[in-house]
Design a protein around this motif. Sequence first.
Motif, PDB file in Angstrom:
ATOM      1  N   ARG A 229     118.482  13.937 -27.138  1.00  0.00           N
ATOM      2  CA  ARG A 229     117.927  15.119 -26.501  1.00  0.00           C
ATOM      3  C   ARG A 229     117.123  14.684 -25.279  1.00  0.00           C
ATOM      4  O   ARG A 229     115.961  14.309 -25.399  1.00  0.00           O
ATOM      5  CB  ARG A 229     117.036  15.921 -27.456  1.00  0.00           C
ATOM      6  N   PRO A 230     117.748  14.704 -24.108  1.00  0.00           N
ATOM      7  CA  PRO A 230     117.032  14.286 -22.897  1.00  0.00           C
ATOM      8  C   PRO A 230     115.899  15.250 -22.575  1.00  0.00           C
ATOM      9  O   PRO A 230     115.972  16.440 -22.894  1.00  0.00           O
ATOM     10  CB  PRO A 230     118.115  14.310 -21.816  1.00  0.00           C
ATOM     11  N   PHE A 231     114.856  14.742 -21.962  1.00  0.00           N
ATOM     12  CA  PHE A 231     113.727  15.603 -21.603  1.00  0.00           C
ATOM     13  C   PHE A 231     113.953  16.201 -20.218  1.00  0.00           C
ATOM     14  O   PHE A 231     114.668  15.639 -19.377  1.00  0.00           O
ATOM     15  CB  PHE A 231     112.408  14.832 -21.649  1.00  0.00           C
ATOM     16  N   VAL A 232     113.359  17.358 -19.986  1.00  0.00           N
ATOM     17  CA  VAL A 232     113.495  18.033 -18.697  1.00  0.00           C
ATOM     18  C   VAL A 232     112.857  17.162 -17.617  1.00  0.00           C
ATOM     19  O   VAL A 232     111.723  16.708 -17.749  1.00  0.00           O
ATOM     20  CB  VAL A 232     112.824  19.426 -18.738  1.00  0.00           C
ATOM     21  N   GLY A 233     113.609  16.910 -16.569  1.00  0.00           N
ATOM     22  CA  GLY A 233     113.146  16.053 -15.491  1.00  0.00           C
ATOM     23  C   GLY A 233     113.731  14.652 -15.552  1.00  0.00           C
ATOM     24  O   GLY A 233     113.594  13.882 -14.591  1.00  0.00           O
ATOM     25  N   GLU A 234     114.393  14.313 -16.651  1.00  0.00           N
ATOM     26  CA  GLU A 234     114.969  12.979 -16.803  1.00  0.00           C
ATOM     27  C   GLU A 234     116.165  12.798 -15.861  1.00  0.00           C
ATOM     28  O   GLU A 234     116.934  13.726 -15.627  1.00  0.00           O
ATOM     29  CB  GLU A 234     115.417  12.768 -18.246  1.00  0.00           C
ATOM     30  N   ILE A 235     116.301  11.584 -15.321  1.00  0.00           N
ATOM     31  CA  ILE A 235     117.425  11.252 -14.459  1.00  0.00           C
ATOM     32  C   ILE A 235     118.514  10.610 -15.312  1.00  0.00           C
ATOM     33  O   ILE A 235     118.256   9.668 -16.060  1.00  0.00           O
ATOM     34  CB  ILE A 235     117.006  10.282 -13.333  1.00  0.00           C
ATOM     35  N   MET A 236     119.740  11.117 -15.192  1.00  0.00           N
ATOM     36  CA  MET A 236     120.867  10.610 -15.968  1.00  0.00           C
ATOM     37  C   MET A 236     122.059  10.343 -15.047  1.00  0.00           C
ATOM     38  O   MET A 236     122.114  10.853 -13.921  1.00  0.00           O
ATOM     39  CB  MET A 236     121.266  11.623 -17.054  1.00  0.00           C
ATOM     40  N   VAL A 237     122.999   9.552 -15.549  1.00  0.00           N
ATOM     41  CA  VAL A 237     124.218   9.226 -14.806  1.00  0.00           C
ATOM     42  C   VAL A 237     125.426   9.543 -15.688  1.00  0.00           C
ATOM     43  O   VAL A 237     125.458   9.195 -16.875  1.00  0.00           O
ATOM     44  CB  VAL A 237     124.253   7.741 -14.387  1.00  0.00           C
ATOM     45  N   GLY A 238     126.419  10.215 -15.129  1.00  0.00           N
ATOM     46  CA  GLY A 238     127.624  10.544 -15.869  1.00  0.00           C
ATOM     47  C   GLY A 238     128.816  10.654 -14.943  1.00  0.00           C
ATOM     48  O   GLY A 238     128.694  10.486 -13.722  1.00  0.00           O
ATOM     49  N   LYS A 239     129.988  10.949 -15.521  1.00  0.00           N
ATOM     50  CA  LYS A 239     131.213  11.086 -14.741  1.00  0.00           C
ATOM     51  C   LYS A 239     131.683  12.540 -14.722  1.00  0.00           C
ATOM     52  O   LYS A 239     131.633  13.232 -15.743  1.00  0.00           O
ATOM     53  CB  LYS A 239     132.317  10.192 -15.304  1.00  0.00           C
ATOM     54  N   VAL A 240     132.141  12.981 -13.567  1.00  0.00           N
ATOM     55  CA  VAL A 240     132.636  14.346 -13.408  1.00  0.00           C
ATOM     56  C   VAL A 240     133.972  14.483 -14.143  1.00  0.00           C
ATOM     57  O   VAL A 240     134.902  13.703 -13.915  1.00  0.00           O
ATOM     58  CB  VAL A 240     132.817  14.691 -11.922  1.00  0.00           C
TER      59      VAL A 240
ATOM     60  N   ILE B 290     132.487  15.153  -3.829  1.00  0.00           N
ATOM     61  CA  ILE B 290     132.415  14.889  -5.271  1.00  0.00           C
ATOM     62  C   ILE B 290     133.620  15.546  -5.916  1.00  0.00           C
ATOM     63  O   ILE B 290     133.854  16.738  -5.728  1.00  0.00           O
ATOM     64  CB  ILE B 290     131.126  15.451  -5.901  1.00  0.00           C
ATOM     65  N   GLN B 291     134.382  14.761  -6.692  1.00  0.00           N
ATOM     66  CA  GLN B 291     135.539  15.312  -7.378  1.00  0.00           C
ATOM     67  C   GLN B 291     135.678  14.655  -8.751  1.00  0.00           C
ATOM     68  O   GLN B 291     134.878  13.803  -9.130  1.00  0.00           O
ATOM     69  CB  GLN B 291     136.800  15.113  -6.551  1.00  0.00           C
ATOM     70  N   LYS B 292     136.670  15.071  -9.497  1.00  0.00           N
ATOM     71  CA  LYS B 292     136.880  14.584 -10.860  1.00  0.00           C
ATOM     72  C   LYS B 292     136.990  13.061 -10.891  1.00  0.00           C
ATOM     73  O   LYS B 292     137.704  12.463 -10.089  1.00  0.00           O
ATOM     74  CB  LYS B 292     138.149  15.214 -11.446  1.00  0.00           C
ATOM     75  N   GLY B 293     136.262  12.443 -11.824  1.00  0.00           N
ATOM     76  CA  GLY B 293     136.285  10.996 -11.977  1.00  0.00           C
ATOM     77  C   GLY B 293     135.152  10.277 -11.283  1.00  0.00           C
ATOM     78  O   GLY B 293     134.915   9.090 -11.543  1.00  0.00           O
ATOM     79  N   ASP B 294     134.428  10.965 -10.394  1.00  0.00           N
ATOM     80  CA  ASP B 294     133.325  10.333  -9.676  1.00  0.00           C
ATOM     81  C   ASP B 294     132.095  10.192 -10.566  1.00  0.00           C
ATOM     82  O   ASP B 294     131.850  11.016 -11.460  1.00  0.00           O
ATOM     83  CB  ASP B 294     132.953  11.145  -8.430  1.00  0.00           C
ATOM     84  N   GLU B 295     131.310   9.163 -10.306  1.00  0.00           N
ATOM     85  CA  GLU B 295     130.063   8.936 -11.039  1.00  0.00           C
ATOM     86  C   GLU B 295     128.915   9.588 -10.279  1.00  0.00           C
ATOM     87  O   GLU B 295     128.736   9.342  -9.087  1.00  0.00           O
ATOM     88  CB  GLU B 295     129.806   7.442 -11.203  1.00  0.00           C
ATOM     89  N   VAL B 296     128.150  10.428 -10.990  1.00  0.00           N
ATOM     90  CA  VAL B 296     127.063  11.160 -10.338  1.00  0.00           C
ATOM     91  C   VAL B 296     125.739  10.917 -11.059  1.00  0.00           C
ATOM     92  O   VAL B 296     125.694  10.692 -12.269  1.00  0.00           O
ATOM     93  CB  VAL B 296     127.344  12.676 -10.293  1.00  0.00           C
ATOM     94  N   ARG B 297     124.687  10.963 -10.270  1.00  0.00           N
ATOM     95  CA  ARG B 297     123.322  10.870 -10.801  1.00  0.00           C
ATOM     96  C   ARG B 297     122.680  12.245 -10.656  1.00  0.00           C
ATOM     97  O   ARG B 297     122.750  12.856  -9.590  1.00  0.00           O
ATOM     98  CB  ARG B 297     122.515   9.816 -10.031  1.00  0.00           C
ATOM     99  N   PHE B 298     122.078  12.751 -11.730  1.00  0.00           N
ATOM    100  CA  PHE B 298     121.515  14.103 -11.715  1.00  0.00           C
ATOM    101  C   PHE B 298     120.196  14.160 -12.476  1.00  0.00           C
ATOM    102  O   PHE B 298     119.873  13.272 -13.266  1.00  0.00           O
ATOM    103  CB  PHE B 298     122.511  15.104 -12.305  1.00  0.00           C
ATOM    104  N   ARG B 299     119.451  15.225 -12.219  1.00  0.00           N
ATOM    105  CA  ARG B 299     118.196  15.463 -12.933  1.00  0.00           C
ATOM    106  C   ARG B 299     118.388  16.579 -13.949  1.00  0.00           C
ATOM    107  O   ARG B 299     118.994  17.616 -13.636  1.00  0.00           O
ATOM    108  CB  ARG B 299     117.082  15.849 -11.962  1.00  0.00           C
ATOM    109  N   VAL B 300     117.890  16.396 -15.154  1.00  0.00           N
ATOM    110  CA  VAL B 300     118.001  17.415 -16.202  1.00  0.00           C
ATOM    111  C   VAL B 300     117.065  18.576 -15.891  1.00  0.00           C
ATOM    112  O   VAL B 300     115.859  18.384 -15.720  1.00  0.00           O
ATOM    113  CB  VAL B 300     117.663  16.818 -17.585  1.00  0.00           C
ATOM    114  N   ARG B 301     117.621  19.774 -15.802  1.00  0.00           N
ATOM    115  CA  ARG B 301     116.823  20.973 -15.558  1.00  0.00           C
ATOM    116  C   ARG B 301     116.477  21.715 -16.843  1.00  0.00           C
ATOM    117  O   ARG B 301     115.413  22.300 -16.972  1.00  0.00           O
ATOM    118  CB  ARG B 301     117.571  21.912 -14.604  1.00  0.00           C
ATOM    119  N   SER B 302     117.405  21.725 -17.796  1.00  0.00           N
ATOM    120  CA  SER B 302     117.151  22.406 -19.068  1.00  0.00           C
ATOM    121  C   SER B 302     118.104  21.906 -20.131  1.00  0.00           C
ATOM    122  O   SER B 302     119.192  21.400 -19.823  1.00  0.00           O
ATOM    123  CB  SER B 302     117.287  23.928 -18.922  1.00  0.00           C
TER     124      SER B 302
END
Length: 233
Positions: free
Chosen positions: A78-89, A157-169
């Motif tokens: 359960r990531p916290f709001v504001g946490e920075i994560m990395v995933g794939k589209v 940004i398209q399918k398969g790309d690695e993105v870094r994002f911030r958790v909003r909720s």
Amino acid sequence: MFVSVSIEDNLKILPENFNRSVKDALTEVVDIKYSNRVIFDVGLAICMKDFERIGESYIHTNDGSAHYKTKFNLIAFRPFVGEIMVGKVTKCTKSALSVSIGFFEDIYLPSHLLSHPSIYIESQKAWQWLYSEDEKSPIDTKVKSELEVDPDHSYIIQKGDEVRFRVRSVDFHNAVNESARQNIKIKEEAKENVHARRRRSSSVDSTVQSSIPPCMKIIGSTNEDGLGMTSWW
């Protein structure tokens, strides 16, 4: 990202497992019952950490299994709001980017939370950030067309790309109650139409699964410096 959660539950050991140690048998029961399942308002259960308490066993008159009142700790995602994560589209639509981190896939980056300004390229099924170094003369996305985009000043940004994002909720939804309501509605419609046919299931009806929101979903954003495709920064 990962938290320890205390759970109290009545667990049972089947007679064929009486030859095993109580702790080992109960650990297996917890893993089968909880692992890789979403606990409402808690998170995605990963594995058991340890037992805090194992009560005395008791056996029901009509059941040969041994029942235990237990209290144990689970490791949950359960990531916290504001946490920075990395995933794939995994999917790119006009409304959002769908992102996966491998063991969890219900992550969404809505279009209004992407890097600004961005446009959706229908032909490529991709989002494009129209970056401008001149803050006084921002790019107008309403008049900027796909053919006018300068590849030297834009990022895709398209399918398969690695993105870094911030958790909003982190949002939870009781899918069991929702599926029950959907099944009741279908049954009522079937009664009105004697020719209506549908497949039935002992749990969630397959005809309504697609309309039920995920039990847990994460909303993220990339509209800050350092976020977006990892190759940009």
